[in-house]
Design an enzyme around this catalytic site. Sequence first.
Site, mmCIF file in Angstrom:
data_model
loop_
_atom_site.group_PDB
_atom_site.id
_atom_site.type_symbol
_atom_site.label_atom_id
_atom_site.label_comp_id
_atom_site.label_asym_id
_atom_site.label_seq_id
_atom_site.Cartn_x
_atom_site.Cartn_y
_atom_site.Cartn_z
ATOM 1 N N HIS A 38 -35.934 -40.131 16.168
ATOM 2 C CA HIS A 38 -36.297 -40.660 14.940
ATOM 3 C C HIS A 38 -37.664 -41.457 15.242
ATOM 4 O O HIS A 38 -37.829 -41.765 16.279
ATOM 5 C CB HIS A 38 -35.131 -41.759 14.705
ATOM 6 C CG HIS A 38 -35.143 -42.438 13.381
ATOM 7 N ND1 HIS A 38 -36.245 -43.549 13.286
ATOM 8 C CD2 HIS A 38 -34.662 -42.325 12.223
ATOM 9 C CE1 HIS A 38 -36.181 -43.839 11.973
ATOM 10 N NE2 HIS A 38 -35.211 -43.248 11.306
ATOM 11 N N ASP A 44 -31.208 -44.653 22.235
ATOM 12 C CA ASP A 44 -31.008 -45.134 20.644
ATOM 13 C C ASP A 44 -29.783 -44.772 20.224
ATOM 14 O O ASP A 44 -29.454 -43.539 20.116
ATOM 15 C CB ASP A 44 -32.338 -43.997 19.973
ATOM 16 C CG ASP A 44 -32.010 -44.530 18.477
ATOM 17 O OD1 ASP A 44 -31.127 -45.089 18.042
ATOM 18 O OD2 ASP A 44 -33.155 -44.003 17.826
ATOM 19 N N GLN A 54 -27.267 -43.818 15.591
ATOM 20 C CA GLN A 54 -26.334 -42.644 15.067
ATOM 21 C C GLN A 54 -24.878 -42.293 15.884
ATOM 22 O O GLN A 54 -24.224 -41.718 15.438
ATOM 23 C CB GLN A 54 -26.947 -41.477 14.865
ATOM 24 C CG GLN A 54 -28.112 -41.575 13.791
ATOM 25 C CD GLN A 54 -27.684 -41.690 12.507
ATOM 26 O OE1 GLN A 54 -26.449 -41.544 12.128
ATOM 27 N NE2 GLN A 54 -28.612 -42.111 11.509
ATOM 28 N N LYS A 70 -25.322 -49.027 9.729
ATOM 29 C CA LYS A 70 -25.105 -47.824 9.930
ATOM 30 C C LYS A 70 -23.403 -47.875 10.154
ATOM 31 O O LYS A 70 -22.769 -46.852 10.214
ATOM 32 C CB LYS A 70 -25.697 -47.120 10.698
ATOM 33 C CG LYS A 70 -27.005 -46.853 10.241
ATOM 34 C CD LYS A 70 -27.775 -45.605 11.304
ATOM 35 C CE LYS A 70 -29.216 -45.725 10.920
ATOM 36 N NZ LYS A 70 -29.731 -45.165 10.011
ATOM 37 N N CYS A 118 -37.160 -39.306 8.564
ATOM 38 C CA CYS A 118 -38.048 -40.105 9.830
ATOM 39 C C CYS A 118 -37.853 -39.301 11.068
ATOM 40 O O CYS A 118 -37.853 -39.796 12.098
ATOM 41 C CB CYS A 118 -37.427 -41.488 10.010
ATOM 42 S SG CYS A 118 -37.583 -42.632 8.537
HETATM 43 N N1 PMP Z 1 -32.896 -44.256 15.221
HETATM 44 C C1 PMP Z 1 -32.170 -43.455 14.671
HETATM 45 C C2 PMP Z 1 -31.545 -42.180 15.376
HETATM 46 C C3 PMP Z 1 -31.795 -43.570 13.289
HETATM 47 O O1 PMP Z 1 -31.007 -42.566 12.710
HETATM 48 C C4 PMP Z 1 -32.282 -44.440 12.630
HETATM 49 C C5 PMP Z 1 -31.917 -45.025 11.159
HETATM 50 N N2 PMP Z 1 -32.057 -43.845 10.402
HETATM 51 C C6 PMP Z 1 -33.111 -45.372 13.347
HETATM 52 C C7 PMP Z 1 -33.352 -45.008 14.638
HETATM 53 C C8 PMP Z 1 -33.759 -46.838 12.757
HETATM 54 O O2 PMP Z 1 -32.788 -47.557 12.356
HETATM 55 P P1 PMP Z 1 -33.350 -49.050 11.655
HETATM 56 O O3 PMP Z 1 -33.830 -48.180 10.419
HETATM 57 O O4 PMP Z 1 -31.922 -49.485 11.106
HETATM 58 O O5 PMP Z 1 -34.018 -49.788 12.387
#
Ligand code: PMP
Length: 572
Positions: A287, A364, A367, A390, A529
């Site tokens: 991401h 990270d 997910q 999430k 993203c």
């Molecule tokens: N890493 C991953 C794998 C994600 O799916 C997301 C959220 N889509 C993020 C990071 C970023 O999370 P946040 O917007 O809650 O900071």
Amino acid sequence: MEPSLTYPAPSELLEEFEDLETAEERIQFLIELGQSLPDFPSEYCTEEFRVVGCQSMVWIVPQWDGELFHFRASSDAPMVRGLAGVLLSAYSGKSPRDILEFSVDEFFEKLHLKTFLSPLRSNGLNSMVKRIRHYADTELVSDGTVSPSVKTPAPEAAQDLGSIQDRIQSIRDEFPILSVKNGEGEQIAYLDNAASSQRPRAVIESISELFSEHYSNVHRSGHAWASETTIKMEESREAVRRFIHAPSADEVIFTAGTTASINLVACAWGNSNLQPGDEIVITEMEHHSNIVPWQQLSQRTGCRIVWVPILPDYTLDMKSYADSLSERTKLVAITAVSNVLGTINPVKSMTAMAHQVGAKVLVDAAQAIPHGSLDVQDWDADFVVFSGHKMLASSGVGVLYGKRSLLESMPAWQGGGSMIKAVTFDGFTVADLPHKFEAGTPPIAEIISLSPAIEFLESIGKQRLMEHERMLVGTAMVGLSKLDGVRTYSPALEQKCGILSFSVDGIHGEEIARVLDGRGIAIRVGHHCAMPLHARLAVPVTCRASFYLYNTLDEVSRLVESVSHAIKLLRR
Ligand code: PMP
């Protein structure tokens, strides 16, 4: 019935309570009552018997002899064990009808319980009452026949609550938003869970209770609301520690989310540990949150980013990963689960490989955490980051787990209140962990919402959740792949969670999503993203359906049928 399951009659308790004058005497009495309860085998301390909604850990185990209910209860807090004793006195040895008809409020009133219990303890007590009444209710509904859900299981063979599918409606009932309909009167099928999940009633209530009953700032003032709010916040930290199996709650830092946690590490650890010639290994399925902070760090320090490619089966190329590691590698930053492909990566072995060359590892888990507990010690990861929104909790809160030695060696990042021990005209000294990295007033309500969210996920169970998601995503994969021109971007079912991205040849994803939206189906469309990944997949945007614990097979059918409808409509 076991002869040991007998308790003082309510009248006896009332008599003894009448002689007590001060709150302290009553507390002492409750503690002694708790100590006098029959032994509570540790095998009963399971999620199944745990009462959700109590500050401390409380377990109630029912036993049905065909006519009457007998209960055992325990808690890890001595006074709460005493409160459980009060309930056992009121309810154990009674028929379901007597339990339901017993005027518990009057009983509590006579015991003066409400006057000296904090609102939080009162809520916990009410949760225990609810649990006992629920058992009686189930029994009454079953009209005298023994319902399997209330037979006392042998401690060594705790009962199985069944699959999520078996109780999907009762799970959905916990999420008020799921009954909302769109303008056409269609029930919304919310299939955008990888972007953000919905919240169960317990999470919503935790926030509303905080603001309506005892809100205050934390770790500051000396009054009752301040200490209650601080206790709640620190209980959430402990719940997170338990959920991710961190050795200590000091290693759980609250942030604003995954992105904030990664930026904290990139600045506080990265600025002082990276230099020109050093390398950071990341993967093509990251991401942007786990790409851009490292690219910024590279701009600041002159370190280099090394990319691990994906294979045609949408898993990581582990050979390339092994080849990418060298003594130059200072950090490996990997996602545990891809937010586009749903691929579950082998974090544990990747971490071990990185450690062999002396690199640190950041995982990270944004997910990964929605799908249940994880074990930072088993992974042996140095940093693990995730967001609350999430995983059923509020937005605006996230977590950075870090190994104590690393967190202690890192300079504080942001400065301000709470992160200091002392400030003088000449400088400052930094507070101990975890406060060192929590400058300013934290997102209090958001942090507090993590605890009921975790309890909810624990009550579902990781295994059941994964089975449910795979059933839904597997059905969607089969259905969508049969449609003309649909491409799915997915590894094999056993290597993924409930995320499915797809595109339709010749039709823009935005158009598909718009048709689905008109039919009450919420999916996400875009690059999610993850622009480098989409460049690798050679597709500018994908549609993404992401399933969660409250989604149904009927929603999967609606998705497949509506994509089919959209294709016919847009190809005309
Ligand atoms: N890493 C991953 C794998 C994600 O799916 C997301 C959220 N889509 C993020 C990071 C970023 O999370 P946040 O917007 O809650 O900071």
